[in-house]
Design a protein around this motif. Structure first.
Motif, PDB file in Angstrom:
ATOM      1  N   ASP A  30       0.859  -1.183   0.000  1.00 56.80           N
ATOM      2  CA  ASP A  30       0.000   0.000   0.000  1.00 56.80           C
ATOM      3  C   ASP A  30       0.896   1.234   0.000  1.00 56.80           C
ATOM      4  O   ASP A  30       1.942   1.227   0.656  1.00 56.80           O
ATOM      5  CB  ASP A  30      -0.908   0.005   1.240  1.00 56.80           C
ATOM      6  N   ASN A  31       0.495   2.259  -0.739  1.00 54.44           N
ATOM      7  CA  ASN A  31       1.297   3.490  -0.726  1.00 54.44           C
ATOM      8  C   ASN A  31       0.793   4.518   0.283  1.00 54.44           C
ATOM      9  O   ASN A  31       1.334   5.622   0.373  1.00 54.44           O
ATOM     10  CB  ASN A  31       1.369   4.109  -2.134  1.00 54.44           C
ATOM     11  N   SER A  91      -1.735   6.374   0.278  1.00 53.68           N
ATOM     12  CA  SER A  91      -2.240   7.637  -0.294  1.00 53.68           C
ATOM     13  C   SER A  91      -3.644   7.963   0.183  1.00 53.68           C
ATOM     14  O   SER A  91      -4.053   9.127   0.162  1.00 53.68           O
ATOM     15  CB  SER A  91      -2.214   7.567  -1.824  1.00 53.68           C
ATOM     16  N   ASP A 103       4.393   2.066  -3.942  1.00 57.40           N
ATOM     17  CA  ASP A 103       3.442   2.562  -4.937  1.00 57.40           C
ATOM     18  C   ASP A 103       3.652   1.708  -6.186  1.00 57.40           C
ATOM     19  O   ASP A 103       4.752   1.690  -6.757  1.00 57.40           O
ATOM     20  CB  ASP A 103       3.724   4.035  -5.236  1.00 57.40           C
ATOM     21  N   ARG A 144       2.900   2.074  -9.081  1.00 59.57           N
ATOM     22  CA  ARG A 144       3.297   2.819 -10.270  1.00 59.57           C
ATOM     23  C   ARG A 144       4.817   2.916 -10.379  1.00 59.57           C
ATOM     24  O   ARG A 144       5.341   3.262 -11.441  1.00 59.57           O
ATOM     25  CB  ARG A 144       2.685   4.228 -10.233  1.00 59.57           C
ATOM     26  N   ASN A 175      -2.992   5.613 -12.405  1.00 58.01           N
ATOM     27  CA  ASN A 175      -3.010   4.794 -11.192  1.00 58.01           C
ATOM     28  C   ASN A 175      -3.785   3.497 -11.372  1.00 58.01           C
ATOM     29  O   ASN A 175      -3.396   2.453 -10.849  1.00 58.01           O
ATOM     30  CB  ASN A 175      -3.619   5.599 -10.043  1.00 58.01           C
TER      31      ASN A 175
END
Length: 337
Positions: free
Chosen positions: A31-32, A34, A58, A60, A100
């Protein structure tokens, strides 16, 4: 058995992690952070008595994701939640949603090639149907042009997964097209934790009831419905978490021959926005100040599921009511004071 959960500290992800841990799976979370907090990890631990492995990544970030998979060759299943999820926000920030929700999925699928016959559960959405021509919505309903960039990302993602499998990828996958998850764990140790202004109805209702928000805006009262407000199929998040585990087990136990399939996940019942507000007030014995404002771009009039397929093939049926979910959501919100 080691299961990777991307977005595992988010709303649906964290509840699914609990359901997996309670079935004795070894869980790794990416999990980032965010749209959530590291504190959710403590809630998961308090509920289950187990602390899953956590990596702040992340997806990405291709190099970080690649390093992670190089170090985790024994992952057997992936449940992919990590995505932005708000219809209205996606209209305002379409490129963020495509980056995303779509590009990151491509990176994740590429890395899955390093694994030995992984099973993949994708967090999809009823938004792939747009405004369905017929209700309730079956899996055979045509995928309409999406009403929002968010809905379009889910359409594209499903096509990417199917194309990847059709290309000969050693992957078996199920997309769960779910409707509107609400509620919280009954312990109130984890729940929906939006960062900033909530983008979904029930957290905004709860925060308004808690006087964190002055008034709830109801987007439109001129839809062709009984009370003029939009209708959705609201499902308790714990029911939703449990169907992810059931779908994963169906693939792991080699009890399903299709390389790719989709299932609607909902209660089969539609409720209007005002139904939700009134039920929340009734079951929690309080008032929610609300006002009618203009329609919001991207919203469809009505969407609720035909659950025949998920009930017959996966043997799953929603067990909890909307009232249960709204009581749990308020209990969770009170813990946030």
């Amino acid at each position: 058995m080691k299961i990777l959960v991307t977005g595992g500290l988010g709303f649906i992800g964290s509840h699914t992690v609990v359901a997996l841990l309670e079935k004795d799976y070894e869980v790794i979370i990416i999990d980032n952070l965010s749209n959530t907090s590291i504190d959710v990890l403590e809630g998961i631990t308090r509920i289950t008595g187990k602390t899953p492995e956590f990596h702040q990544i992340d997806i990405r970030n291709k190099s970080a994701l690649s390093r992670f998979f190089d170090e985790q060759p024994d992952i057997e299943g992936i449940i992919h939640f990590a995505a932005f999820k708000a219809v209205g926000e996606s209209v305002e920030k379409p490129l963020d949603y495509y980056e995303n929700n779509v590009a990151a999925l491509v990176y994740l699928l590429k890395e899955s090639c390093k694994l030995n016959q992984p099973k993949f559960i994708f967090s999809s959405s009823c938004t792939v149907y747009g405004q369905a021509e017929k209700l309730p919505i079956t899996e055979d309903a045509p995928v309409q042009k999406a009403n929002s960039p968010y809905g379009n990302t889910k359409q594209i993602d499903e096509e990417i997964i199917q194309d990847f499998i059709n290309s000969g990828a050693n992957l078996q996958a199920i997309s769960l097209r779910y409707f509107n998850p609400i509620g919280a764990h009954p312990t109130a140790l984890i729940g929906e934790l939006p960062i900033g202004v909530p983008q979904n109805l029930v957290p905004f209702v709860a925060q308004t009831a808690a006087r964190k928000r002055e008034v709830l805006s109801v987007f439109g009262d001129d839809y062709p419905t009984e009370d003029g407000t939009c209708i959705r199929d609201y499902i308790h998040v714990m029911d939703l978490a449990e169907v992810h585990v059931i779908a994963l087990e169906k693939l792991i136990e080699k009890d399903y021959s299709k390389p790719y399939d989709v299932f609607n996940v909902g209660t089969g019942k539609g409720n209007s926005v005002l139904d939700v507000v009134k039920t929340f007030e009734k079951v929690n014995n309080l008032k929610v100040p609300h006002k009618i404002v203009d329609r919001r771009p991207g919203d469809v009039t009505a969407a609720y599921a035909d659950t025949t397929k998920v009930e017959s093939v996966l043997g799953w049926k929603a067990q909890r009511t909307m009232a249960d979910a709204l009581k749990d959501a308020w209990r969770w919100e009170q813990k946030q004071q």
